[in-house]
Design a protein around this motif. Structure first.
Motif, PDB file in Angstrom:
ATOM      1  N   GLY A   1     -38.105  -5.062  -2.910  1.00  0.00           N
ATOM      2  CA  GLY A   1     -37.064  -5.945  -3.426  1.00  0.00           C
ATOM      3  C   GLY A   1     -36.309  -5.335  -4.590  1.00  0.00           C
ATOM      4  N   LEU A   2     -37.027  -4.631  -5.452  1.00  0.00           N
ATOM      5  CA  LEU A   2     -36.378  -4.012  -6.605  1.00  0.00           C
ATOM      6  C   LEU A   2     -35.439  -2.891  -6.148  1.00  0.00           C
ATOM      7  N   THR A   3     -35.890  -2.117  -5.166  1.00  0.00           N
ATOM      8  CA  THR A   3     -35.012  -1.094  -4.596  1.00  0.00           C
ATOM      9  C   THR A   3     -33.767  -1.743  -3.997  1.00  0.00           C
ATOM     10  N   GLN A   4     -34.007  -2.826  -3.281  1.00  0.00           N
ATOM     11  CA  GLN A   4     -32.916  -3.570  -2.655  1.00  0.00           C
ATOM     12  C   GLN A   4     -31.938  -4.091  -3.723  1.00  0.00           C
ATOM     13  N   ALA A   5     -32.477  -4.472  -4.882  1.00  0.00           N
ATOM     14  CA  ALA A   5     -31.633  -4.982  -5.959  1.00  0.00           C
ATOM     15  C   ALA A   5     -30.618  -3.921  -6.395  1.00  0.00           C
ATOM     16  N   TRP A   6     -31.051  -2.678  -6.462  1.00  0.00           N
ATOM     17  CA  TRP A   6     -30.129  -1.592  -6.830  1.00  0.00           C
ATOM     18  C   TRP A   6     -29.072  -1.398  -5.754  1.00  0.00           C
ATOM     19  N   LEU A   7     -29.453  -1.552  -4.484  1.00  0.00           N
ATOM     20  CA  LEU A   7     -28.463  -1.427  -3.406  1.00  0.00           C
ATOM     21  C   LEU A   7     -27.396  -2.508  -3.542  1.00  0.00           C
ATOM     22  N   PHE A   8     -27.843  -3.740  -3.776  1.00  0.00           N
ATOM     23  CA  PHE A   8     -26.896  -4.848  -3.854  1.00  0.00           C
ATOM     24  C   PHE A   8     -26.074  -4.773  -5.140  1.00  0.00           C
ATOM     25  N   LEU A   9     -26.641  -4.139  -6.164  1.00  0.00           N
ATOM     26  CA  LEU A   9     -25.899  -3.948  -7.412  1.00  0.00           C
ATOM     27  C   LEU A   9     -24.606  -3.199  -7.144  1.00  0.00           C
ATOM     28  N   VAL A  10     -24.719  -2.129  -6.356  1.00  0.00           N
ATOM     29  CA  VAL A  10     -23.531  -1.320  -6.087  1.00  0.00           C
ATOM     30  C   VAL A  10     -22.510  -2.146  -5.320  1.00  0.00           C
ATOM     31  N   ALA A  11     -22.996  -2.922  -4.328  1.00  0.00           N
ATOM     32  CA  ALA A  11     -22.075  -3.796  -3.590  1.00  0.00           C
ATOM     33  C   ALA A  11     -21.352  -4.733  -4.555  1.00  0.00           C
ATOM     34  N   ALA A  12     -22.088  -5.257  -5.527  1.00  0.00           N
ATOM     35  CA  ALA A  12     -21.497  -6.205  -6.471  1.00  0.00           C
ATOM     36  C   ALA A  12     -20.504  -5.506  -7.399  1.00  0.00           C
ATOM     37  N   GLU A  13     -20.874  -4.330  -7.863  1.00  0.00           N
ATOM     38  CA  GLU A  13     -20.031  -3.662  -8.870  1.00  0.00           C
ATOM     39  C   GLU A  13     -18.846  -2.929  -8.270  1.00  0.00           C
ATOM     40  N   LEU A  14     -18.959  -2.575  -6.979  1.00  0.00           N
ATOM     41  CA  LEU A  14     -17.854  -1.870  -6.347  1.00  0.00           C
ATOM     42  C   LEU A  14     -16.610  -2.735  -6.340  1.00  0.00           C
ATOM     43  N   LEU A  15     -16.785  -4.036  -6.236  1.00  0.00           N
ATOM     44  CA  LEU A  15     -15.634  -4.914  -5.997  1.00  0.00           C
ATOM     45  C   LEU A  15     -14.978  -5.416  -7.255  1.00  0.00           C
ATOM     46  N   ALA A  16     -15.758  -5.880  -8.180  1.00  0.00           N
ATOM     47  CA  ALA A  16     -15.116  -6.433  -9.357  1.00  0.00           C
ATOM     48  C   ALA A  16     -15.988  -6.197 -10.572  1.00  0.00           C
ATOM     49  N   SER A  17     -15.672  -5.141 -11.300  1.00  0.00           N
ATOM     50  CA  SER A  17     -16.411  -4.950 -12.545  1.00  0.00           C
ATOM     51  C   SER A  17     -15.677  -3.955 -13.423  1.00  0.00           C
ATOM     52  N   THR A  18     -15.989  -3.960 -14.679  1.00  0.00           N
ATOM     53  CA  THR A  18     -15.363  -3.032 -15.607  1.00  0.00           C
ATOM     54  C   THR A  18     -16.410  -2.132 -16.243  1.00  0.00           C
ATOM     55  N   ARG A  19     -17.635  -2.311 -15.823  1.00  0.00           N
ATOM     56  CA  ARG A  19     -18.734  -1.538 -16.374  1.00  0.00           C
ATOM     57  C   ARG A  19     -19.833  -1.439 -15.332  1.00  0.00           C
ATOM     58  N   GLY A  20     -20.705  -0.479 -15.488  1.00  0.00           N
ATOM     59  CA  GLY A  20     -21.822  -0.353 -14.557  1.00  0.00           C
ATOM     60  C   GLY A  20     -21.696   0.887 -13.698  1.00  0.00           C
ATOM     61  N   LEU A  21     -22.783   1.266 -13.075  1.00  0.00           N
ATOM     62  CA  LEU A  21     -22.806   2.499 -12.286  1.00  0.00           C
ATOM     63  C   LEU A  21     -21.939   2.367 -11.040  1.00  0.00           C
ATOM     64  N   GLY A  22     -21.897   1.158 -10.466  1.00  0.00           N
ATOM     65  CA  GLY A  22     -21.025   0.917  -9.316  1.00  0.00           C
ATOM     66  C   GLY A  22     -19.560   1.061  -9.702  1.00  0.00           C
ATOM     67  N   PHE A  23     -19.239   0.601 -10.907  1.00  0.00           N
ATOM     68  CA  PHE A  23     -17.871   0.750 -11.418  1.00  0.00           C
ATOM     69  C   PHE A  23     -17.518   2.219 -11.572  1.00  0.00           C
ATOM     70  N   LEU A  24     -18.479   3.008 -12.048  1.00  0.00           N
ATOM     71  CA  LEU A  24     -18.287   4.452 -12.213  1.00  0.00           C
ATOM     72  C   LEU A  24     -17.909   5.088 -10.873  1.00  0.00           C
ATOM     73  N   LEU A  25     -18.548   4.625  -9.814  1.00  0.00           N
ATOM     74  CA  LEU A  25     -18.251   5.122  -8.469  1.00  0.00           C
ATOM     75  C   LEU A  25     -16.799   4.814  -8.097  1.00  0.00           C
TER      76      LEU A  25
END
Lengths: 250, 238
Positions: free
Chosen positions: A181-205
């Protein structure tokens, strides 16, 4: 020691191929940055204090979502595992929700919760919930009926049977679920940050892609790999320490 | 009042009648062994007394707390010996008794051992200790020594006899081992027939109880014939 060396073999090989690919110009510079560029970018982002902010933002989101998922999964997983009526009532719905791809939630969550933290944390919680839930239900189903009978002969209240016998017995399954589940949380983090964020590793991508900076993209990917691996190792260490009582092969 | 009073006990699993009109009275401090072929309802009798999902009809009256020891130790694998014993304690007095019970069952040195590292005999001692911590007035023992090798079984029979005497409990011991019944019991009850009822009852004279040197030839032979006869009848009817 040998085992550690063995584990570094593949990353070292990848690094060599990466260096060679950069030196031989197999890719255009705006497609693949050599390790030296990536390292320089990492240092630069760190010095400007940006990377710390991204890492912190992502880590907080992951652990907030994971904590919510864990709490919900422990309660629902135990109830569903123990009670057939509850299982019939809610498990089919949960399994249907589980089948929805992560990205399909994004528009709805944005619509409902806006682009703030709650939408991201909710998405991460959805992602982390199911591995914990599914494993815990299986674990509860697998609890030795004979141990439950001991508790009943001792006259334990059903709630005490759940907390003192069923949950401890299903704990190894819970931990396996929590690790996934924790691994999965990191996967979903990127999905969340790719779309709308101003900070975070997904935003960096996203940013790296928009401004054509493969070095920035690779910094984010490397950090995500590192974060995932660290979480996995941490959970494994917890598993080893707390489930020494099991009598399995390992 | 007697410790256990069972009158006209009937148990059926669907169509299958297991116990049919069984009546048995056990006096305080008495050890009654129940012998009988496999599947005759020996364990069912104990489960009915303990109130474990067999839905009996008839009356069962038990004076005081019931302690149950199963054929398998059924220790909680995530708890060490001491914590397994402590698991059953409900009150500060019972928690305080953990120490004494560990000593009584010879487990002081194994207190920190996890169940997976225990021998069969030690594990069964721990299961007994867990039951004893509540100081039950009635002990229901469901073939507790059946899984042990011959020597260990004899050693544990002696320990069990002493422990039951020390705590002053009433006990019903279900077993398929004639020697075990002859050694430990004050009275032996044989279940037979289908559905089962009591087909034979032997009270051992007090000088022959808990005595490996007692001459029990006559009793042994009577039990052997009662049990074999029943087995033959079962085979014929099958």
């Amino acid at each position: 020691m040998r085992r550690t060396l063995l584990a570094w073999l593949v990353p070292a090989a990848i690094l060599v191929v990466w260096i060679v690919a950069g030196a031989a110009h197999w890719f255009a510079p705006d497609q693949l940055a050599p390790p030296s560029r990536v390292l320089a970018e990492l240092g630069s982002l760190w010095q400007r204090g940006l990377l710390q902010q991204d890492i912190l933002a992502s880590t907080v989101r992951v652990f907030a979502g994971f904590a919510i998922a864990l709490a919900l999964a422990v309660v629902l997983g135990t109830l569903v595992g123990l009670n057939r009526a509850v299982e019939r009532a809610i498990d089919p719905t949960l399994q249907a929700i589980r089948a929805v791809p992560s990205l399909a939630w994004v528009p709805l969550l944005l619509l409902w919760l806006g682009i703030g933290e709650s939408a991201k944390i909710t998405l991460i919680a959805i992602g982390a919930f199911f591995p914990v839930y599914v494993n815990l239900v299986a674990g509860v189903h697998g609890v030795d009926r004979k141990l439950v009978e001991v508790a009943r002969v001792l006259g334990l209240h059903p709630l005490a049977v759940a907390t003192r016998v069923v949950l401890p017995a299903a704990f190894p399954s819970l931990l396996v679920g929590a690790r996934i589940g924790l691994t999965q949380a990191w996967l979903f983090l990127v999905a969340a940050e790719l779309l709308a964020s101003t900070r975070g590793l997904g935003f960096l991508l996203t940013e790296g892609q928009q401004i054509s900076r493969p070095d920035e993209i690779l910094v984010a990917i490397l950090l995500l790999a590192l974060a995932g691996k660290l979480c996995e190792s941490g959970m494994l260490a917890i598993e080893r320490r707390t489930t020494a009582w099991t009598d399995g092969l390992r | 009042m007697s410790a256990i009073c069972i009158d006209d006990l009937r148990v059926a699993f669907g169509e299958l009648r297991v116990l049919d009109g069984l009546s048995l009275t056990v006096e305080r401090g008495e050890i009654v062994a129940v012998l009988g072929p496999s599947g005759c309802g020996k364990s069912t009798l104990l489960r009915a007394i303990a109130g474990l999902d067999v839905h009996p009809t008839g009356t069962i009256a038990v004076a005081g707390d019931v302690g149950y020891v199963f054929q398998e130790p059924r220790l909680f694998p995530w708890l060490n010996v001491e914590k397994n014993v402590r698991f059953a304690a409900r009150s500060p007095e019972e928690v305080a008794r953990v120490e004494a019970v560990l000593e009584l069952t010879g487990l002081q040195k194994a207190r920190a051992t996890l169940p997976k590292a225990l021998s069969g005999g030690m594990a069964q001692r721990a299961a007994l200790a867990r039951t004893l911590v509540r100081k039950p007035s009635v002990l229901l023992l469901d073939e507790p020594l059946a899984a042990l090798d011959a020597l260990r079984r004899m050693q544990l029979q002696e320990a069990l006899g002493e422990i039951i005497a020390t705590v002053g409990a009433t006990a019903i011991l279900v077993t398929h081992d004639i020697e075990e019944a002859l050694y430990l019991a004050d009275r032996i009850v044989v279940l037979g027939g289908s559905p089962s009822r009591i087909s034979l009852e032997i009270t051992l004279p007090s000088h022959k109880r808990r005595n490996r040197d007692a001459n029990l030839t006559a009793e042994r032979s009577t039990l052997f014939h009662a049990l074999s006869g029943d087995e033959l009848r079962q085979e014929e009817s099958a």
